[in-house]
Write an enzyme that holds these catalytic residues in place. Structure first.
Site, PDB file in Angstrom:
ATOM      1  N   ASP A 112     -27.608 -14.473  32.419  1.00 15.79           N
ATOM      2  CA  ASP A 112     -27.990 -13.866  33.687  1.00 15.79           C
ATOM      3  C   ASP A 112     -27.762 -12.354  33.579  1.00 15.79           C
ATOM      4  OD1 ASP A 112     -28.791 -13.572  36.262  1.00 15.79           O
ATOM      5  OD2 ASP A 112     -27.133 -14.678  37.165  1.00 15.79           O
TER       6      ASP A 112
ATOM      7  N   GLU B 162      -3.759 -35.740  -6.963  1.00 14.61           N
ATOM      8  CA  GLU B 162      -2.986 -36.975  -6.868  1.00 14.61           C
ATOM      9  C   GLU B 162      -3.687 -38.139  -7.564  1.00 14.61           C
ATOM     10  OE1 GLU B 162      -0.798 -36.037  -2.577  1.00 14.61           O
ATOM     11  OE2 GLU B 162      -2.567 -37.334  -2.669  1.00 14.61           O
TER      12      GLU B 162
ATOM     13  N   THR C  30       3.415 -31.274   1.396  1.00 13.50           N
ATOM     14  CA  THR C  30       2.440 -30.227   1.109  1.00 13.50           C
ATOM     15  C   THR C  30       1.251 -30.227   2.060  1.00 13.50           C
ATOM     16  OG1 THR C  30       1.158 -31.575  -0.434  1.00 13.50           O
ATOM     17  CG2 THR C  30       3.033 -30.364  -1.338  1.00 13.50           C
TER      18      THR C  30
ATOM     19  N   ASP D 245     -24.609 -19.249  37.887  1.00  9.97           N
ATOM     20  CA  ASP D 245     -23.580 -19.152  38.913  1.00  9.97           C
ATOM     21  C   ASP D 245     -24.014 -19.772  40.233  1.00  9.97           C
ATOM     22  OD1 ASP D 245     -25.468 -17.361  39.723  1.00  9.97           O
ATOM     23  OD2 ASP D 245     -24.178 -15.611  39.734  1.00  9.97           O
TER      24      ASP D 245
END
Length: 857
Positions: free
Chosen positions: A297, A654, A684, A585
């Site tokens: 707007d 891992e 970690t 608005d």
């Protein structure tokens, strides 16, 4: 007591003390134990609980206890983050305005909605939420949206004497209502009690996170099953084979993903709130980061919403007015000041708001435009105008674009020139031609007309005006003149627009103003594109594809747009693949705000309807706040991306020992055990991942186009599985092998227990230190860590220190080392493990440099 009088402040205070605040009964809270139980029994947790039971049955109590610890730690942490997010959201919702206009002590006052009591007289205008159950004492063209109570979307017309229920919205008209019930005694309170347990549907972000989590979990279980079969084939006992399988599954499960994402979204929402942007749901934070098109707007967003009437044009001449704010003193020059004053007084009679002296200065009471008209009347007449209560008011609405009031024996009308001119008997060519000229100078132009009512009018008899059709009042009017109002642009909006364009965002101005006014302001602030495209709402193509093609450009201006046309604009742009942020608005902006990907409502001047429909509420109504919110949204998305990169890199390290063990047919010892992997996940992944989730926006987050990608995209996969993960795993296995071979191990033989434990300690250390470097590498997808500054993320610095402390405890506290099945590595092994830090940083820097050259090319 007559409705117009209202209560006295003393009466209101006594009733408030007796009946309590106008607040809905608080929802019955879900017990904390039940919330915590939910965090312990979701998909991942159930999978780990099963693993713990199987480990215990297989006579591995240490592993069972370790898995239970992982479940409990993650569950407690997730519960804490969810509670923090909910409390933060509740605090943020408290920032929304909740004021109502009442008549007390014989004058109009603004109070908080919670202070209402039965008997209060509430003044309602289009767009207001009815704050409590009430009966309308007066009603002008009132229509109420009661869908939240009845489920029916049709507006309900209301007249004086009708009930208006708390929580509904006045969509059209205006009126005064006498409060009959507040708080727990309202109709809404009963319905709220029934609906409080309804769960909201999952958001796109939560669905994608669940998909990622289930994919990773499925892969983890599949690989675990593969390793279980492989270990049996190479001659392992089923107990040891099961141990390997559990280790693989636990290594790949992203236990901390969901709580870390929740924390990242909550912190993003809190940072937005500190910059005057209130996010009404957390997932909207991520959607903001994907925004590609902003439909904004003009008034109050790009401009200051500080109206000043600077020019009045009548058939008697042009009057220039130079004044500051709304104070009465001003320099007035020109011809026809008397006629100009007449036009100003007529416009004031058709207004509700005005200017008032409060807190040592003149301020707007109500609409800033009407405050400017009040100030104009004072400046031209030199006095405060006596304002009579209208016999009839025909309220403004977007379709009519005008409003009219019957005061005494006169009807006064003000509105858009094209809406007022057709009502007038004759309009001089001078005034008609000047509309475009005034608008081209950036002025908002309103036309003012008057009609003297006489005994010949059918509704002239006393009391007939309330029921008289508007068209019988608004006819054969006399055009008094044009008023030009100036609303200066915000001082920094031009720079914000340049920032938005550097961020790859397209902009459009969607306004109800005259096309020349809108175009002039767009030129002044640098919003309008080249070539200039200015189109009126009535001229928009009916075909959605043609409409999208017309609007899908930067800097288009759409003027005189209706709420229905704003909805069409949002849909047309979305059909072309845009993520649309739409501001609004007004009372009728709700559909467009709900349709847009991000509905943005004004917190200062917006209606309750708009705020209710929006995802983002601007507490300062500033366009720059939208761009700031998009910046934080992009940063939040990047933080989720960082955590995934960080966690998956750890998974590669891992998983590597298990892969090497399987490929060697069990001839090469396992570098890491299951308990070590669990310690790595807790030590970690957790704290550094949280710190990455809190990473502030980077300097260049708005210097690139929006990133339209999935969380697990090709770039992430390459970085994890081809760069960071392999490098970290290589150093891990190098440290492990060096200690083994350095200690005299011969391939094919079983290593001594002490030697294997020391080698495993070296591998464990390498992964921890590699993740330390990885945390800093993941702070940016393009910049090296030393360019960002090692201490700019303080949470990460503290997380790294905690990580080093955990490493030292795991290695050098005998009980902890024995539990994990490793020992402190020898100096050579420790040195090799420490090489994980420069190796990961160097690999990350090389990858970013190569990718940067490829992008430049």
């Amino acid at each position: 007591m007559r409705a117009a009088e209202g209560l006295t402040s003393r009466q209101a205070a006594e009733l408030l003390q007796r009946t309590g605040p106008n607040l809905l009964p608080a929802e019955k809270p879900v017990p904390q134990w039940r919330k915590l139980w939910g965090e312990m029994t979701h998909f991942f947790a159930l999978m780990l609980w099963c693993a713990a039971v199987l480990a215990y049955v297989a006579d591995m109590p240490q592993l069972a206890v370790a898995i239970v610890v992982v479940v409990i730690v993650n569950g407690v942490f997730a519960h804490i983050q969810q509670e923090r997010a909910q409390h933060a959201a509740a605090r943020l919702r408290g920032l929304l305005p909740a004021d109502v206009v009442v008549r007390r002590d014989g004058r109009v006052r603004t109070v908080h909605a919670s202070e209402l009591v039965a008997g209060d007289v509430v003044l309602l205008a289009a767009g207001d939420r009815v704050p409590a159950d009430a009966v309308l004492a007066t009603a002008s063209a009132c229509a109420v949206d009661e869908s939240m109570l009845t489920g029916e979307s049709e507006l309900v017309p209301k007249k004086a004497g009708d009930a208006a229920w708390g929580g509904t919205f006045l969509v059209n008209g205006e009126g005064e209502a006498v409060v009959t019930a507040t708080g727990a005694r309202t109709q809404l309170a009963g319905i709220a009690a029934l609906t409080s347990q309804a769960a909201p549907p999952p958001t796109p972000l939560s669905l994608e996170l669940r998909r990622i989590v289930r994919v990773i979990a499925g892969v983890a279980l599949a690989i675990a099953a593969l390793f279980f079969i492989t270990s049996l084939l190479v001659g392992f006992q089923w107990r040891d084979a099961f141990l390997f399988a559990i280790g693989v599954a636990v290594a790949l499960v992203p236990e901390g993903l969901l709580p870390t994402v929740t924390l990242s979204l909550a912190m993003g929402a809190q940072r937005m709130a500190s910059r005057k942007a209130l996010v009404r749901n957390l997932e909207a934070v991520e959607t903001l980061g994907s925004t590609t098109f902003i439909c904004t707007d003009k008034t109050g967003t790009l401009t200051q919403n500080r109206m000043n009437a600077v020019e009045v044009l009548t058939t008697a001449g042009r009057v220039q007015v130079a004044g500051e704010g709304y104070q009465p003193e001003a320099a007035v020059q020109g011809e026809g000041i008397g006629r100009a004053a007449e036009a100003a007084l007529a416009a004031l009679a058709a207004s509700q708001g005005g200017a008032e002296f409060r807190d040592g200065q003149w301020r707007a009471q109500g609409d800033p435009m009407e405050a400017a008209i009040d100030a104009l009347a004072r400046r031209l007449t030199g006095r405060t105008a006596e304002r009579q209560t209208p016999l009839r008011r025909i309220a403004f609405d977007p379709a009519r674009r005008r409003e009219t009031a019957v005061v005494g024996t006169d009807a006064y009308c003000k509105g858009a020139p094209e809406a007022v001119f057709p009502l007038c008997r004759d309009v001089s060519a001078l005034l008609r031609d000047e509309v475009q000229g005034m608008a081209s100078r950036g002025l908002r132009v309103i036309a003012v007309a008057r009609r003297r009512l006489d005994a010949d009018d059918p509704p002239a008899a006393a009391g007939r005006w309330q029921s008289c059709p508007a068209e019988l009042i608004e006819r054969r009017m006399e055009l008094l003149g044009l008023i030009g109002l100036h609303d200066p642009p915000r001082p920094d909006v031009a720079e914000v627009i340049r920032t938005a364009r550097r961020a790859g965002l397209k902009l459009a101005m969607i306004t109800g103003d005259h096309p020349e006014t809108a175009a002039a302001i767009a030129r002044e602030i640098g919003l309008i594109g080249t070539p200039e495209v200015v189109v009126e709402g009535a001229g928009l193509p009916d075909d959605e594809q043609m409409l999208g093609a017309l609007l899908d450009r930067d800097g288009v201006v759409v003027s005189r747009v209706s709420p229905e046309q704003k909805l069409r604009v949002a849909r047309a742009l979305q059909s072309r693949g845009h993520v649309v942020a739409m501001t609004g608005d007004g009372v009728n902006d709700g559909p467009a705000l709900r349709e847009a990907d991000i509905g943005v409502a004004m917190g200062l001047t917006g209606t309750d309807v708009a705020r209710e429909a929006a995802d983002l509420v601007l507490l300062d109504d500033h366009f720059g706040t939208i761009v700031a919110a998009i910046e934080q949204g992009r940063a939040t998305y990047s933080n989720i991306h960082r955590f995934l990169t960080y966690h998956l890199t750890d998974n590669v390290a891992e998983l590597t020992p298990f892969v090497i063990w399987a490929l060697s047919g069990g001839q090469f010892p396992l570098a890491l055990g299951v308990l070590q992997i669990l310690a790595l996940d807790i030590g970690t992944d957790l704290l550094p991942a949280l710190a990455l989730g809190a990473e502030p926006p980077g300097k260049h987050v708005l210097a690139r186009p929006p990133e339209r990608r999935h969380l697990m995209d090709r770039q992430l996969m390459i970085r994890v599985f081809c760069v960071l993960g392999p490098v970290e795993a290589a150093v891990e296995m190098a440290a492990f092998s060096a200690v083994l071979f350095g200690g005299g191990w011969i391939r094919g033989e079983a290593p001594e227990a002490g030697l294997l434990m020391a080698a495993s300690g070296a591998a464990f250390t390498a992964v921890v230190l590699g993740q330390l470097a990885n945390a800093y590498a993941c702070r940016s997808a393009t910049a090296a860590p030393w360019r960002l500054g090692w201490g700019t993320n303080r949470l990460l610095a503290w997380a790294v220190l905690a990580e080093l402390a955990v490493l030292a405890a795991c290695l050098y506290i005998p009980q902890a080392a024995a539990l994990l099945g490793h020992a402190p590595p020898p100096p050579a092994g420790l040195l090799l493990a420490a090489l994980a830090i420069p190796a990961v940083l160097a690999a990350d820097w090389a990858y970013k440099a190569i990718r940067g050259r490829m992008r430049a090319a």
